[in-house]
Design an enzyme around this catalytic site. Structure first.
Site, PDB file in Angstrom:
ATOM      1  N   ASP A   1       0.733  -1.081  -0.046  1.00  0.00           N
ATOM      2  CA  ASP A   1       0.333  -0.504  -0.031  1.00  0.00           C
ATOM      3  C   ASP A   1       0.795   1.681  -0.068  1.00  0.00           C
ATOM      4  OD1 ASP A   1      -1.822   2.147   1.152  1.00  0.00           O
ATOM      5  OD2 ASP A   1      -3.351   0.172   1.371  1.00  0.00           O
TER       6      ASP A   1
ATOM      7  N   TYR B   1     -12.584  14.775  -4.636  1.00  0.00           N
ATOM      8  CA  TYR B   1     -11.110  13.682  -5.601  1.00  0.00           C
ATOM      9  C   TYR B   1     -10.070  15.264  -6.547  1.00  0.00           C
ATOM     10  CZ  TYR B   1      -8.893  11.412  -9.816  1.00  0.00           C
ATOM     11  OH  TYR B   1      -8.570  10.835 -10.625  1.00  0.00           O
TER      12      TYR B   1
END
Length: 327
Positions: free
Chosen positions: A63, A151
């Site tokens: 990750d 976003y």
């Protein structure tokens, strides 16, 4: 697109995703060493399965929110192609915290790791959402508006961080503002599936696709092979004026959602004539959506010698053929 015979070591973050896996495939075919870093939150193992036995391919399951993982991934790497992100405007509206953790904190981890490993260049997926409420068309890189979603904020922050790392630490960076990329391997499933694969799957099943709004919103849909070309040009350019900046990554034309669906039905009807009779449903407009998107690609043509190979209709035919044979 033959540019160089040199072989490099490339890390593709998000390499099991739609764009990332296409980049892995392309650079492996060119004979480069390719490392894929992915946590499989949105990427798929089947996208990279064909590469697992390739001696030039390495998979790191991890990750980008973990700095140690990022350091491991960039060790000995020449170029970073950073595609890892949580995409989708609606996803970011529903869960802004996770979008920020991945898209901003994860991005910063990758920048720090790349800086410390002294990679040659850091190319990253930026976004057309950065243009926000700017109404000017076509979109040119130097004129942006205010972001319309969490976003969009995260992708704009990426550009700001990249610029600071270029100026402060001398890390070469190039941002590619992707405009509605589509093509093979794009996932039609899930709550945040992109419109083209989602509609293709619906039409193949004779189910009515749902357009948000009246279908007159327009997009600069960009076929995956044009995006691959831009990543390679950004990676290998030796023009000093071409680095430490951002580029629209698009075809440079736009179609409405109604036109897109009409073409989809036309191309799919070649395989199944019943698809031409499937009706479209119109639903409410979606929060955070910009009405129109059209890129100027003049900067990329001038500084990177970009020449997009696929128009929307050409790319859509290729994509439909792939989906018909793979869904």
């Amino acid at each position: 697109m033959e540019i160089t015979n040199q072989k490099f070591t490339i890390i593709v973050t998000g390499g099991a995703g739609f764009i990332g896996s296409n980049l892995c495939n392309y650079f492996l075919e060119k004979g480069h060493q390719v490392c894929c870093l992915d946590n499989f939150a949105t990427g798929h193992r089947h996208n990279i399965e064909p590469f697992l036995k390739n001696p030039h391919f390495k998979l790191i399951e991890g990750d980008i929110r973990n700095l140690d993982t990022c350091r491991l991934a960039v060790n000995g790497v020449d170029y970073v192609l950073h595609q890892a992100a949580l995409g989708s405007v609606p996803r970011s509206i529903n869960d802004p915290i996770t979008s920020n953790e991945v898209n901003v904190s994860g991005f910063l981890n990758m920048l720090v790791a790349a800086r410390d490993a002294q990679v040659k260049r850091f190319i990253y997926a930026a976004s057309s959402s950065t243009y926000g409420d700017s109404e000017s068309l076509p979109k040119v890189e130097e004129i942006i508006g205010k972001p319309l979603s969490p976003y969009a904020i995260t992708k704009y922050v990426n550009e700001l961080y990249a610029e600071i790392f270029s100026k402060t630490y001398g890390l070469e960076t190039i941002g590619l503002r992707y405009f509605n990329v589509f093509g093979r391997r794009q996932d039609p499933d899930g709550a945040y599936a992109a419109v083209i694969p989602k509609f293709v799957k619906s039409l193949i099943k004779h189910e009515s696709p749902v357009i948000n709004g009246d279908g007159l919103f327009s997009r600069d849909f960009t076929y995956i092979d044009n995006v691959i070309q831009m990543n390679e040009l950004a990676m290998l350019t030796e023009n000093p004026e071409a680095v430490n900046t951002v580029y629209n990554t698009a075809y440079g034309d736009r179609v409405t959602l109604n036109q897109m669906v009409a073409l989809l039905k036309e191309y799919l009807s070649v395989y199944d004539s019943e698809i031409s009779h499937v009706e479209v449903i119109y639903g409410p407009q979606r929060a955070g959506d910009i009405p129109h998107s059209l890129a100027s690609v003049e900067k990329a043509k001038r500084l990177l010698h970009y020449q997009p190979q696929f128009s929307f209709s050409q790319g859509l035919k290729e994509a439909v053929d792939w989906y018909w044979n793979n869904l």
